[in-house]
Scaffold this motif. Structure first.
Motif, PDB file in Angstrom:
ATOM      1  N   TRP A  63       0.887  -1.385  -0.424  1.00 60.28           N
ATOM      2  CA  TRP A  63      -0.268   0.216  -0.311  1.00 60.28           C
ATOM      3  C   TRP A  63       0.780   1.180  -0.021  1.00 60.28           C
ATOM      4  O   TRP A  63       0.582   1.782  -0.470  1.00 60.28           O
ATOM      5  N   THR A  64       2.206   1.506   0.916  1.00 60.68           N
ATOM      6  CA  THR A  64       2.822   2.879   1.188  1.00 60.68           C
ATOM      7  C   THR A  64       4.173   3.006   0.499  1.00 60.68           C
ATOM      8  O   THR A  64       4.530   3.767  -0.220  1.00 60.68           O
ATOM      9  N   LYS A  65       4.458   2.141  -0.883  1.00 59.58           N
ATOM     10  CA  LYS A  65       5.584   1.587  -1.048  1.00 59.58           C
ATOM     11  C   LYS A  65       6.084   2.694  -2.136  1.00 59.58           C
ATOM     12  O   LYS A  65       6.903   3.459  -2.798  1.00 59.58           O
ATOM     13  N   ASP A  66       4.940   2.924  -3.065  1.00 56.88           N
ATOM     14  CA  ASP A  66       4.477   3.883  -4.254  1.00 56.88           C
ATOM     15  C   ASP A  66       4.302   5.662  -3.473  1.00 56.88           C
ATOM     16  O   ASP A  66       4.767   6.609  -4.126  1.00 56.88           O
ATOM     17  N   MET A  67       3.992   5.463  -2.181  1.00 50.56           N
ATOM     18  CA  MET A  67       3.663   7.146  -2.096  1.00 50.56           C
ATOM     19  C   MET A  67       5.248   8.168  -1.019  1.00 50.56           C
ATOM     20  O   MET A  67       5.942   7.679  -1.438  1.00 50.56           O
ATOM     21  N   THR A  68       4.145   9.693  -1.495  1.00 52.63           N
ATOM     22  CA  THR A  68       5.778  10.040  -1.341  1.00 52.63           C
ATOM     23  C   THR A  68       5.692   9.817   0.673  1.00 52.63           C
ATOM     24  O   THR A  68       4.525   9.338   1.439  1.00 52.63           O
ATOM     25  N   VAL A  69       6.532  10.636   1.349  1.00 53.35           N
ATOM     26  CA  VAL A  69       6.905  10.919   2.618  1.00 53.35           C
ATOM     27  C   VAL A  69       5.466  11.403   3.325  1.00 53.35           C
ATOM     28  O   VAL A  69       5.159  11.015   4.103  1.00 53.35           O
ATOM     29  N   ALA A  70       5.129  12.447   2.367  1.00 54.00           N
ATOM     30  CA  ALA A  70       4.163  13.342   3.059  1.00 54.00           C
ATOM     31  C   ALA A  70       2.554  12.367   3.419  1.00 54.00           C
ATOM     32  O   ALA A  70       1.948  12.528   3.942  1.00 54.00           O
ATOM     33  N   GLU A  71       2.659  12.094   2.122  1.00 57.23           N
ATOM     34  CA  GLU A  71       1.576  10.800   1.608  1.00 57.23           C
ATOM     35  C   GLU A  71       1.784   9.873   3.167  1.00 57.23           C
ATOM     36  O   GLU A  71       0.344   9.366   3.261  1.00 57.23           O
ATOM     37  N   LYS A  72       3.054   9.209   3.435  1.00 51.96           N
ATOM     38  CA  LYS A  72       3.239   8.235   4.041  1.00 51.96           C
ATOM     39  C   LYS A  72       2.442   8.009   5.604  1.00 51.96           C
ATOM     40  O   LYS A  72       1.980   7.900   6.529  1.00 51.96           O
ATOM     41  N   VAL A  73       3.427  10.051   6.304  1.00 49.88           N
ATOM     42  CA  VAL A  73       3.488  11.118   7.245  1.00 49.88           C
ATOM     43  C   VAL A  73       1.424  10.638   7.741  1.00 49.88           C
ATOM     44  O   VAL A  73       0.511  10.507   8.569  1.00 49.88           O
ATOM     45  N   ALA A  74       0.536  11.206   6.507  1.00 45.67           N
ATOM     46  CA  ALA A  74      -0.644  11.112   6.573  1.00 45.67           C
ATOM     47  C   ALA A  74      -1.403   9.970   6.654  1.00 45.67           C
ATOM     48  O   ALA A  74      -2.393   9.934   7.294  1.00 45.67           O
ATOM     49  N   TYR A  75      -0.879   8.580   5.491  1.00 47.75           N
ATOM     50  CA  TYR A  75      -1.864   7.817   5.984  1.00 47.75           C
ATOM     51  C   TYR A  75      -1.182   7.324   7.392  1.00 47.75           C
ATOM     52  O   TYR A  75      -2.438   6.495   7.971  1.00 47.75           O
ATOM     53  N   TYR A  76      -0.229   7.031   7.482  1.00 49.06           N
ATOM     54  CA  TYR A  76      -0.183   6.754   9.364  1.00 49.06           C
ATOM     55  C   TYR A  76      -1.190   7.493  10.552  1.00 49.06           C
ATOM     56  O   TYR A  76      -1.321   6.997  11.684  1.00 49.06           O
ATOM     57  N   ASN A  77      -0.949   9.118   9.915  1.00 51.54           N
ATOM     58  CA  ASN A  77      -2.037   9.750  11.198  1.00 51.54           C
ATOM     59  C   ASN A  77      -3.313   9.959  10.655  1.00 51.54           C
ATOM     60  O   ASN A  77      -4.157   9.472  12.039  1.00 51.54           O
ATOM     61  N   ASN A  78      -3.486   9.507  10.514  1.00 54.30           N
ATOM     62  CA  ASN A  78      -5.414   9.136   9.744  1.00 54.30           C
ATOM     63  C   ASN A  78      -5.682   7.341  10.462  1.00 54.30           C
ATOM     64  O   ASN A  78      -6.795   7.167  11.134  1.00 54.30           O
ATOM     65  N   SER A  79      -4.473   6.562   9.683  1.00 50.09           N
ATOM     66  CA  SER A  79      -4.808   4.869  10.421  1.00 50.09           C
ATOM     67  C   SER A  79      -4.780   5.080  11.910  1.00 50.09           C
ATOM     68  O   SER A  79      -5.285   4.508  12.691  1.00 50.09           O
ATOM     69  N   GLY A  80      -3.647   6.046  12.393  1.00 45.92           N
ATOM     70  CA  GLY A  80      -3.519   6.569  13.860  1.00 45.92           C
ATOM     71  C   GLY A  80      -4.548   6.719  14.260  1.00 45.92           C
ATOM     72  O   GLY A  80      -5.388   6.142  16.216  1.00 45.92           O
ATOM     73  N   LYS A  81      -5.406   7.948  14.045  1.00 40.69           N
ATOM     74  CA  LYS A  81      -6.146   8.089  13.875  1.00 40.69           C
ATOM     75  C   LYS A  81      -7.522   6.862  14.704  1.00 40.69           C
ATOM     76  O   LYS A  81      -8.796   6.968  15.043  1.00 40.69           O
ATOM     77  N   GLU A  82      -7.942   6.645  13.234  1.00 41.79           N
ATOM     78  CA  GLU A  82      -8.613   5.313  13.258  1.00 41.79           C
ATOM     79  C   GLU A  82      -8.558   4.436  14.503  1.00 41.79           C
ATOM     80  O   GLU A  82      -9.811   3.841  15.148  1.00 41.79           O
ATOM     81  N   ALA A  83      -7.427   3.629  14.897  1.00 38.95           N
ATOM     82  CA  ALA A  83      -7.499   2.781  15.116  1.00 38.95           C
ATOM     83  C   ALA A  83      -7.481   3.328  16.961  1.00 38.95           C
ATOM     84  O   ALA A  83      -8.395   2.534  17.574  1.00 38.95           O
ATOM     85  N   GLU A  84      -7.180   4.885  17.493  1.00 31.81           N
ATOM     86  CA  GLU A  84      -7.816   5.482  18.774  1.00 31.81           C
ATOM     87  C   GLU A  84      -9.670   4.961  18.935  1.00 31.81           C
ATOM     88  O   GLU A  84     -10.229   4.935  19.869  1.00 31.81           O
ATOM     89  N   LYS A  85     -10.448   5.557  17.606  1.00 31.57           N
ATOM     90  CA  LYS A  85     -11.961   5.185  17.428  1.00 31.57           C
ATOM     91  C   LYS A  85     -12.115   4.037  17.825  1.00 31.57           C
ATOM     92  O   LYS A  85     -12.811   4.041  18.876  1.00 31.57           O
ATOM     93  N   GLU A  86     -11.418   2.981  17.312  1.00 35.15           N
ATOM     94  CA  GLU A  86     -11.744   1.746  17.101  1.00 35.15           C
ATOM     95  C   GLU A  86     -11.133   1.840  19.217  1.00 35.15           C
ATOM     96  O   GLU A  86     -12.371   0.940  19.483  1.00 35.15           O
TER      97      GLU A  86
END
Length: 65
Positions: free
Chosen positions: A27-50
């Motif tokens: 999922w992340t191999k072709d992402m830029t650093v900024a895209e990866k940061v956003a991806y992991y931040n969003n994933s973390g927020k979703e995990a916190e909500k769950e």
């Protein structure tokens, strides 16, 4: 990006961990650093909500006992 849900075994083995890591890499191999940061931040927020949702459900269940 379309992400398929990974199905892990009920026993959650080391093979499941390898599958998760491999899928995350794909999922992340072709992402830029900024895209990866956003991806992991969003994933973390979703995990916190769950986690909070499950804690609230647990508190509700314990209160009803």
């Amino acid at each position: 990006m379309i992400m398929e849900t990974l199905v892990v075994s009920l026993d959650f083995t080391i093979d499941d961990i390898h599958k998760i890591r491999e899928q995350n890499y794909e999922w992340t191999k072709d992402m830029t650093v900024a895209e990866k940061v956003a991806y992991y931040n969003n994933s973390g927020k979703e995990a916190e909500k769950e986690i909070e949702r499950r804690r609230a459900l647990k508190r509700k269940t314990v209160a009803n006992v």
